[in-house]
Design a protein around this motif. Structure first.
Motif, PDB file in Angstrom:
ATOM      1  N   GLY A   1      60.524  28.853  19.483  1.00 53.58           N
ATOM      2  CA  GLY A   1      59.264  28.260  19.915  1.00 53.58           C
ATOM      3  C   GLY A   1      58.198  29.249  20.298  1.00 53.58           C
ATOM      4  O   GLY A   1      57.105  28.851  20.718  1.00 53.58           O
TER       5      GLY A   1
ATOM      6  N   ARG B   1      58.756  28.442  24.985  1.00 58.21           N
ATOM      7  CA  ARG B   1      57.808  27.329  24.801  1.00 58.21           C
ATOM      8  C   ARG B   1      56.930  27.095  26.022  1.00 58.21           C
ATOM      9  O   ARG B   1      56.047  26.238  25.993  1.00 58.21           O
ATOM     10  CB  ARG B   1      58.582  26.051  24.466  1.00 58.21           C
TER      11      ARG B   1
ATOM     12  N   GLY C   1      50.615  28.506  25.355  1.00 60.37           N
ATOM     13  CA  GLY C   1      51.470  29.225  24.414  1.00 60.37           C
ATOM     14  C   GLY C   1      51.572  30.705  24.696  1.00 60.37           C
ATOM     15  O   GLY C   1      52.336  31.425  24.045  1.00 60.37           O
TER      16      GLY C   1
ATOM     17  N   GLU D   1      57.949  25.932  28.910  1.00 65.87           N
ATOM     18  CA  GLU D   1      58.427  24.829  29.747  1.00 65.87           C
ATOM     19  C   GLU D   1      58.866  25.336  31.118  1.00 65.87           C
ATOM     20  O   GLU D   1      58.822  24.601  32.108  1.00 65.87           O
ATOM     21  CB  GLU D   1      59.584  24.120  29.042  1.00 65.87           C
TER      22      GLU D   1
END
Length: 346
Positions: free
Chosen positions: A55, A109, A44, A111
Motif C-alpha cells: 500500500g 497505508r 499517503g 492506518e
C-alpha cells in the motif's frame, strides 16, 4: 516525472500551504493536534518509501527528501512527529519475521502511525535499555530518554540490548501499560509541541511475535553510524522557510549558497558506499548548519523587534534551527561541528 511534479510532493505542498503553515505558530505553543496527524495519514505521505505491495508508494529518494523539506519548513513539530514513522516502515520492509505481515500494510497505508525509541542504542556500551528472554517473549527494563509523539502514535518501535549483546527491536502499543510508564511531556526550548516524553520500562513484556529485528550490536552500529554524518532534509526545509521572510536582495545570495550545499549533501548521501568520504560528509553537514543559522538569523533581523514575540514565525524558525543542531547528533558529528565552529571567523 520529476520530484517536483510527483503526486506526493503536490500533496505535501497542499498540506503545507492550507493546514500546516497557517497553524504553525499556534501549534508551536499548543502542541501538534490530532487533526494534523489525521491529515498526514490520509495524504499517503506515511507510505512514501513503503513497498507498493503493502500500500506504499516506493517513491524515489528525491521525492522522500522533497516532501520532508516541505513539511519541515511548514511546521517542524508536525514533521518531527511523522518522520519517526519511516524507520519502522523500513525495518518491517527488510524483515521476514511474522510482525511484517501484521503491521507493514497498516503503517504503509497510513492506518497507523509509529514512533521510535531506539536512539539510546548509540550510547553503547552504556545500556539504558536491557532486554531478557522471559516466558515466550522479551522483558524490557530501563529508561528511554526521548520518545516523540506520545498520545499521537498508535505503536512504537522499541529497542534494547540483549544479554548476548544483540540489538533487538520490537513493536509495542504506544500507551501506558504494565511495565511502561511515560513521563510528563517535556518542556523544551523548541518543539515542545512534538509531545516528547521519556519512558520508564520496568518489566515490560513483549511477545516474541512482536520482534522485528535481532542483530549483533556491532553489525547494527556499523549500519547506523554513517547516517548522522549527512545533512538531513529538515535543515534545508527550515532554512528555505526562513529565507522566505527576507527581502530578495539579501535572500538571493544565501539561497544560492544553500542550494549548492544541498546539492553536495545529497550527492554524498547517495554515494553507494556509506562509510566513505566521512570527513567530507561531516564538513558539508556542518556547513549546512552554518547556513541554517545564518538564514534564521537573517529572518530574525528582518523581523526586528516583532521577532521576539513567541508567536512570530522568524522566532519559531530560529528555535527550530537550534533543535536541528542536536537532533540525531552523535559524538562524532558533535566533534566535527565544534571543530568547524572553532575555525570559523564569524
Amino acid at each position: 516525472m520529476t520530484a517536483a511534479t510527483h503526486p506526493l510532493v503536490t500533496r505535501a505542498r497542499h498540506l503545507a500551504d492550507t493546514l500546516l503553515s497557517p497553524a504553525a505558530e499556534r501549534v508551536d505553543q499548543e502542541g501538534v493536534p490530532v487533526g494534523h496527524i489525521e491529515a498526514i495519514k490520509r495524504s499517503g505521505l506515511l507510505g512514501v518509501s513503503a513497498p507498493v505491495a503493502y500500500g506504499g508508494s516506493a517513491a524515489p529518494v528525491a521525492v522522500v527528501r522533497e516532501t520532508a523539506e516541505i513539511l519541515a519548513g511548514a511546521c517542524c513539530s508536525t514533521w518531527f512527529v511523522q518522520t519517526q514513522h519511516h524507520t519502522p516502515v523500513q525495518t518491517l520492509a527488510a524483515t521476514e519475521l511474522p510482525v511484517r505481515e501484521r503491521l507493514l500494510g497498516p503503517l504503509a497505508r497510513g492506518e497507523l502511525l509509529s514512533g521510535v525509541a531506539y536512539a539510546h542504542l548509540r550510547s553503547h556500551p552504556r545500556l539504558p535499555v536491557r532486554v531478557r528472554r522471559e516466558a515466550g517473549g522479551r522483558r524490557f527494563d530501563g529508561t528511554v530518554p526521548w520518545y516523540t509523539g506520545w498520545g499521537l502514535n498508535d505503536v512504537l518501535l522499541l529497542a534494547g540490548v540483549t544479554e548476548d549483546d544483540e540489538a533487538l527491536f520490537a513493536f509495542v502499543e504506544a500507551r501506558e501499560q504494565p511495565g511502561l510508564r511515560p513521563s510528563e511531556p517535556m518542556r523544551l526550548a523548541a518543539l515542545t509541541a512534538s509531545r516528547t516524553v521519556s519512558l520508564d520500562l520496568d518489566g515490560l513484556w513483549v511477545p516474541e511475535e512482536a520482534v522485528a529485528l535481532r542483530v549483533p550490536y556491532g553489525q547494527w552500529a556499523a549500519t547506523d553510524r554513517p547516517k548522522p554524518r549527512n545533512a538531513g532534509p529538515a535543515v534545508f526545509g527550515v532554512a528555505r522557510a526562513a529565507l522566505a521572510l527576507v527581502a530578495a536582495e539579501y535572500a538571493g545570495p544565501l539561497r544560492a549558497r544553500l542550494d549548492e550545499v544541498r546539492r553536495r549533501a545529497y550527492a554524498l548521501a547517495d554515494h553507494p558506499v556509506p562509510h566513505e568520504h566521512t570527513e567530507e560528509r561531516l564538513a558539508v553537514r556542518a556547513e549546512a548548519f552554518t547556513l541554517l543559522r545564518t538564514a534564521t538569523t537573517a529572518a530574525v533581523v528582518a523581523g526586528g523587534g516583532r521577532a521576539m514575540a513567541l508567536d512570530n514565525r522568524a522566532q519559531r524558525l530560529a528555535r527550530e534551527a537550534l533543535f536541528l543542531l542536536v537532533q540525531g547528533q552523535t559524538g562524532e558529528s558533535r566533534a566535527a561541528h565544534l571543530g568547524q565552529l572553532a575555525q570559523s571567523p564569524g
